[in-house]
Enzyme design. Structure first.
Site, short mmCIF file in Angstrom:
data_model
loop_
_atom_site.label_atom_id
_atom_site.label_comp_id
_atom_site.label_asym_id
_atom_site.label_seq_id
_atom_site.Cartn_x
_atom_site.Cartn_y
_atom_site.Cartn_z
N ASP A 46 -11.84 -77.52 15.53
CA ASP A 46 -11.24 -77.63 16.86
C ASP A 46 -9.92 -76.87 16.90
O ASP A 46 -8.97 -77.23 16.20
CB ASP A 46 -11.01 -79.11 17.17
CG ASP A 46 -10.88 -79.41 18.66
OD1 ASP A 46 -10.62 -78.46 19.43
OD2 ASP A 46 -11.06 -80.57 19.04
N ASP A 47 -9.87 -75.79 17.69
CA ASP A 47 -8.67 -74.97 17.85
C ASP A 47 -8.28 -74.22 16.58
O ASP A 47 -7.11 -73.87 16.38
CB ASP A 47 -7.46 -75.80 18.31
CG ASP A 47 -7.58 -76.31 19.74
OD1 ASP A 47 -8.64 -76.10 20.37
OD2 ASP A 47 -6.62 -76.95 20.22
N CYS A 84 -12.55 -76.38 24.77
CA CYS A 84 -13.40 -77.32 24.04
C CYS A 84 -14.75 -77.60 24.69
O CYS A 84 -15.80 -77.21 24.17
CB CYS A 84 -12.65 -78.64 23.88
SG CYS A 84 -11.01 -78.52 23.17
N ARG A 88 -18.81 -76.53 23.94
CA ARG A 88 -19.77 -77.53 23.47
C ARG A 88 -20.98 -77.62 24.39
O ARG A 88 -22.11 -77.87 23.94
CB ARG A 88 -19.06 -78.88 23.31
CG ARG A 88 -18.00 -78.82 22.22
CD ARG A 88 -16.97 -79.94 22.29
NE ARG A 88 -15.75 -79.54 21.61
CZ ARG A 88 -15.51 -79.71 20.30
NH1 ARG A 88 -16.41 -80.33 19.56
NH2 ARG A 88 -14.39 -79.28 19.77
N LYS A 146 -16.04 -85.20 17.74
CA LYS A 146 -15.64 -85.03 19.14
C LYS A 146 -16.84 -84.69 20.01
O LYS A 146 -17.49 -83.67 19.80
CB LYS A 146 -14.59 -83.93 19.23
CG LYS A 146 -14.03 -83.69 20.62
CD LYS A 146 -12.95 -82.63 20.53
CE LYS A 146 -12.31 -82.31 21.87
NZ LYS A 146 -11.22 -81.32 21.73
N HIS A 148 -16.90 -84.93 23.97
CA HIS A 148 -16.26 -84.19 25.06
C HIS A 148 -17.25 -83.63 26.07
O HIS A 148 -16.99 -82.63 26.72
CB HIS A 148 -15.38 -83.08 24.50
CG HIS A 148 -14.16 -82.81 25.32
ND1 HIS A 148 -13.25 -81.82 25.01
CD2 HIS A 148 -13.69 -83.40 26.45
CE1 HIS A 148 -12.28 -81.81 25.89
NE2 HIS A 148 -12.52 -82.76 26.79
N HIS A 235 -6.78 -79.53 15.92
CA HIS A 235 -6.30 -79.75 17.28
C HIS A 235 -5.05 -80.63 17.26
O HIS A 235 -4.89 -81.48 16.40
CB HIS A 235 -7.41 -80.42 18.08
CG HIS A 235 -7.21 -80.50 19.56
ND1 HIS A 235 -6.31 -81.35 20.16
CD2 HIS A 235 -7.83 -79.85 20.58
CE1 HIS A 235 -6.38 -81.22 21.47
NE2 HIS A 235 -7.30 -80.30 21.75
N ASP A 341 -14.32 -73.94 18.05
CA ASP A 341 -14.74 -74.06 19.45
C ASP A 341 -13.99 -73.12 20.37
O ASP A 341 -14.42 -72.88 21.50
CB ASP A 341 -14.61 -75.51 19.94
CG ASP A 341 -13.18 -76.04 19.93
OD1 ASP A 341 -12.30 -75.44 19.26
OD2 ASP A 341 -12.94 -77.07 20.59
N ASN A 342 -12.88 -72.57 19.93
CA ASN A 342 -12.08 -71.62 20.70
C ASN A 342 -10.96 -71.16 19.80
O ASN A 342 -10.90 -71.52 18.62
CB ASN A 342 -11.53 -72.24 21.99
CG ASN A 342 -10.95 -73.63 21.83
OD1 ASN A 342 -11.51 -74.62 22.31
ND2 ASN A 342 -9.83 -73.73 21.13
N LYS A 396 -6.17 -69.71 23.06
CA LYS A 396 -7.04 -70.63 23.79
C LYS A 396 -6.74 -70.64 25.28
O LYS A 396 -5.60 -70.43 25.70
CB LYS A 396 -6.84 -72.04 23.21
CG LYS A 396 -7.58 -73.16 23.91
CD LYS A 396 -7.24 -74.49 23.25
CE LYS A 396 -7.91 -75.67 23.96
NZ LYS A 396 -7.60 -76.96 23.29
#
Length: 549
Positions: A46-47, A84, A88, A146, A148, A235, A341-342, A396
């Site tokens: 994540d991130d 995010c 996904r 996660k 989301h 994240h 994810d990014n 991001k």
């Protein structure tokens, strides 16, 4: 060794829910299948920035990930979405986020989007979910991390095909139980039960251990597994165990510019950055390291120490999972796919978002000695984020490369050619068709469980993972991105970007990604014919995917 060894950044390869919606949670009569098809392990960070892993030249030790890459295939031209949940949604559906329900990340406020298909702010039922399709094909389906993609049971993992799950509904802090956006404790779901966690909770450790428990409980039943491990690290807010942080004490005392230069030089050595690249300019409006007071430098360096600890711990716990898979004899028949994810987060939402700033003031102690603890709340900001991307511009939530071009790799002893860099253009939409190929099953097409569904837009990577010289998308193929006004579209080596941060001054920018991977040479004034063709293609993308307005 065949495949792509040296060149990078090119388009080729060289050596709140609507409860009346239907649910997919019905138990299907999944066949008992002898475990010849591979297990599938999907790991999402994540991130995570492109330059944060050792294999890309980072100083942060990531030996377990590096070992998987060494014996697997590094995908150097892989794209996610800007943030995010849109990523996904594309991952789970194989199609564009505006079709799958995540045209926005939260219930829309724009009247033109309210009530419109694709703007539900959860994974809608116009798509078939990855977990459902693999479950139907005889796979055990597990998730930890996660989600989301919907806050209710009816839009949660169980409703979309996961047999066992423990999730953070929309992200959370990492240590203890505090919510990331407040007030109070963060909500998790254990299966369908809403739960909170205790003071000894650490996301990266817990999600890994829970996934091992899931796999172990069903071991020996003759069915392959699909395990989706969606870590929340690294994240924000930046938090890690004290022992993890102390490993990096003093590593970043010379500042963010120095870190950028070290990583940039190392990426050149490794062939991830062109030899003639000059590097990106400092972030506009940000102070140079030497302009900071000693106390400010100390605090800023501590933030990066915490971030490094989070990345290092991510690697360590992935290593624990790999060790477990080897111990039960499952590793050699497990296809592993890893991605972020990014791009990295460059905003200071802890300062600039009023609701979060109010929560931080109420919940947390951000004194130096407490930074990284469960009751601290900091983000590392744009200067360290620049060093996390290194090769790419911005971060991001934008359509620039730093927001959507992410680290990714695949590993399997026979399904993936090992020790290879693959520079073929690929996207997160390609993962579902790839998994279906390996599971020896097909997408249902236009209908699933009595309702109409959308087809996948992605293409299987199976062929290029085995033979990297094979293309995935031809030169006519294009992919678009849009989120909260930020836009981008890529076709071949050409890309247009709309920077919504410029407000009334925003206009389409044109880049040749092969020649200018750092997006520093806007060709919109020189290549008017190409620019107009790309804008026309954007209008086609907008219409095909139902963007509003």
């Amino acid at each position: 060794m065949a495949g792509c060894i040296f060149a990078a950044f090119i388009f080729g390869c060289q050596k709140t829910a609507e409860l009346e919606q239907p649910s997919d949670s019905l138990d299907s009569a999944a066949p008992s299948v002898l475990m010849k098809r591979p297990n599938i392990l999907l790991i999402v960070a994540d991130d995570l920035g492109y330059a944060d892993l050792g294999v890309f030249g980072s100083e942060i030790p990531t030996p377990n990930i590096d070992a998987l890459v060494k014996n697997g295939m590094l995908l150097t031209n892989f794209y996610a979405n800007m943030a995010c949940s849109p990523t996904r949604a594309m991952l789970m559906s194989g199609t564009d986020s505006h079709l799958a329900g995540l045209g926005v990340m939260n219930p829309p406020q724009n009247p033109a989007q309210i009530g419109q298909p694709g703007y539900e702010a959860y994974l809608n039922f116009r798509v078939a979910s990855m977990a459902n399709l693999l479950k139907d094909a005889g796979y055990r389906t597990y998730m930890a991390g996660k989600w989301h993609l919907g806050e209710t049971v009816e839009t949660g993992p169980r409703a979309r095909g996961f047999e066992k799950s423990f999730i953070s509904i929309d992200g959370a802090a990492h240590l203890g139980g505090l919510s990331w956006d407040g007030p109070g404790l963060a909500p998790y779901r254990d299966g369908e039960d809403l739960v909170t966690v205790g003071d000894d909770f650490y996301t990266t450790r817990f999600y890994t251990n829970r996934m091992i428990e899931y796999i172990e409980a069903d071991r020996g039943d003759g069915q392959p597994f699909f395990a989706y491990l969606a870590y929340t690290a690294p994240h924000w807010p930046l938090q890690a165990p004290r022992a993890s942080i102390e490993k990096f004490k003093g590593w970043y005392d010379d500042g963010y510019e120095a870190l950028y230069q070290r990583r940039f030089s190392r990426m050149k050595e490794l062939g991830f950055v062109p030899e003639d690249a000059e590097g990106l300019p400092p972030v506009e409006g940000q102070p140079a390291w030497q302009e900071l007071t000693e106390e400010r430098q100390r605090i800023e360096a501590r933030k990066m120490e915490i971030y490094a600890a989070m990345v290092s711990d991510l690697d360590a716990y992935i290593g624990e999972l790999i060790t477990y898979l080897k111990s039960i004899g499952a590793f050699d028949n497990t296809f592993i796919f890893f991605m972020s994810d990014n791009g990295p987060e460059d905003k200071r939402r802890d300062l600039n978002n009023p609701a979060i700033a109010e929560w931080v003031a109420a919940c947390c102690d951000n004194s130096y000695d407490n930074l990284g603890d469960a009751d601290s709340y900091v983000m590392y900001g744009p200067n360290w984020a620049r060093a996390s991307s290194v090769a790419f511009y911005r971060a991001k939530s934008t359509g620039f490369e730093g927001g959507i071009h992410v680290p990714a790799f695949a590993h399997h002893p026979t399904l993936v050619e090992g020790g290879v860099r693959n520079d073929r253009f690929a996207t997160v939409m390609d993962i579902l068709p790839t998994f279906l190929d390996f599971a020896e099953t097909d997408h249902p097409g236009a209908a699933y469980r009595g309702r109409s569904i959308l087809p996948m837009k992605g293409k299987s990577l199976a062929a290029t993972l085995k033979a990297p010289e094979k293309t995935v998308h031809d030169e006519a193929a294009y992919v678009g991105w849009e989120l909260y006004g930020h836009r981008a579209l890529r076709q071949g080596d050409w890309k247009i970007v709309w920077d919504a941060a410029k407000g009334d001054d925003a206009a389409w920018e044109l880049y040749n990604i092969a020649d200018d991977p750092q997006e520093q040479n806007n060709l919109s004034g020189n290549e008017r014919e190409r620019l107009n063709a790309m804008i026309s293609l954007w209008e086609t993308y907008r219409e095909e995917n139902g963007l509003k307005p």
